[in-house]
Design a protein around this motif. Structure first.
Motif: not given
Length: 365
Positions: A128-151
């Motif tokens: 389970n990989v946790v992407a940080p939120e921005s102002n308690l809201t999902a952050d698209v850029d943070a999610i995309l940054k967390a992507v790896t070939p294993r996602t």
């Protein structure tokens, strides 16, 4: 002495902890505002359908939930063959994880995302990989940054529980466009029935136009059928086919199925609940803010109330104070929100009593 050993990672999972249920006491009225249940209950038509099904409890359910899939298809303009029904959307989330995750894979959720996501992920040996939120809201850029070939999966509750925040459709489309084609985007729309924003879309358009997106929904919220455990998913044909291969053949009970059909067809009951929720969500947000407490703007059927960490004013002390008055809210330590309480929008009586209780709590020395 040797004994059975769970698969790797199972004992690392923190069990799901539901909101506490009130303990009735003589002479005290109790309001359970900890589980995002509707204060109105299900449609009377759904109750009647449920009771009528009691005449045939000896029969197995129809194995594909056909009548319910067709009712959902009529309500949303969808192909019933691309719908799967389950014992709550929780079952469907777990089926998706079981279908697409394995040892060495990764799935992404956000900091304050629904707790079932990491459970479903880790139960199948994935990380389970946790992407940080921005102002308690999902952050698209943070999610995309967390992507790896294993996602393999990205879980996104939209609106999110327990924050009540949401991503506009343009942001969800940007997320989908930025993910690799092999990554499944799961849009959890459990609270979508309460949203009235022009820039919001439940997820149907993306599912209809891509091969790697699914949308899940539930009958537990606005339809008031939480006790019956009914949920559904709309997805591409190839994903529906794969999930159906491991789905239990009788996973939705007949009484639940028929009650859900009646519920989704009673649009007047849904509109009444939505209107009530919007009215009192706005009122609570404004009135609680006047007490000096921050409330995260919400589009769902609950509000997130923040408390200072100082002794005498903390969320834990507020929770205990309100509970003594028969007002049961949801503590959120397990959601990484130790200084907040989540309050379900209740009846007018319950909402006014919570405000009164918070006013007394804030004023107490």
């Amino acid at each position: 002495m040797p004994r059975p050993v769970p698969n790797p990672g199972i004992l690392d999972i923190a069990p799901y902890t539901p909101g506490k249920s009130p303990v009735p006491e003589p002479g005290r009225k109790v309001f359970k505002l900890s589980a995002n249940e509707t204060p109105f209950g299900p449609s009377p038509k759904a109750i009647a359908a449920y009771k009528a099904a009691a005449a045939h409890l000896e029969d197995y359910p129809e194995g594909t939930s056909r009548v319910l899939r067709e009712a959902i298809g009529r309500a949303f303009g969808l192909d019933p063959d691309r719908i799967i029904c389950g014992a709550g959307s929780d079952e469907i989330l777990n089926l998706l994880a079981h279908t697409f995750l394995g040892q060495g894979d990764e799935a992404i959720s956000t900091t304050h995302g629904f707790l079932v996501y990491p459970i479903a992920t880790m139960a199948n040996g994935a990380r389970n990989v946790v992407a940080p939120e921005s102002n308690l809201t999902a952050d698209v850029d943070a999610i995309l940054k967390a992507v790896t070939p294993r996602t393999k999966i990205v879980w996104l509750a939209n609106p999110n529980n327990p924050t009540g925040t949401y991503l506009p459709f343009d942001e969800v489309k940007r997320l989908r466009a930025g993910l690799p084609p092999h990554v499944l985007l799961v849009l959890d729309a459990a609270y979508s029935d309460y949203v009235s924003r022009n820039d919001y879309e439940i997820g149907i358009e993306l599912v209809a136009t891509t091969d790697n997106t699914v949308m899940t929904h539930t009958f537990s919220k606005i339809h008031g059928l939480a006790a019956l455990r009914v949920g559904w998913m709309f997805g591409p044909a190839h994903i529906v086919d794969a999930v159906n291969r491991i789905r239990g053949p009788f996973n939705v009970a007949t009484p639940a199925m028929l009650a859900a059909v009646a519920a989704i067809e009673d649009t007047a009951h849904q509109e009444m609940s939505k209107t009530h929720t919007e009215t009192w969500r706005n009122w609570l947000t404004e009135e609680i803010a006047k007490l000096g407490l921050k409330v995260t703007p919400s589009v769902a059927n609950f509000v997130l109330i923040h408390f200072p960490a100082e002794k005498g004013k903390s969320s834990g002390e507020a929770d205990a104070f309100l509970t003594r008055r028969g007002l049961v809210l949801r503590a959120l330590g397990n959601y990484r929100l130790p200084h907040a309480l989540r309050m379900t929008i209740g009846t007018e009586e319950a909402n006014r009593l919570v405000l009164e209780g918070l006013r007394d709590f804030v004023a107490a020395k």
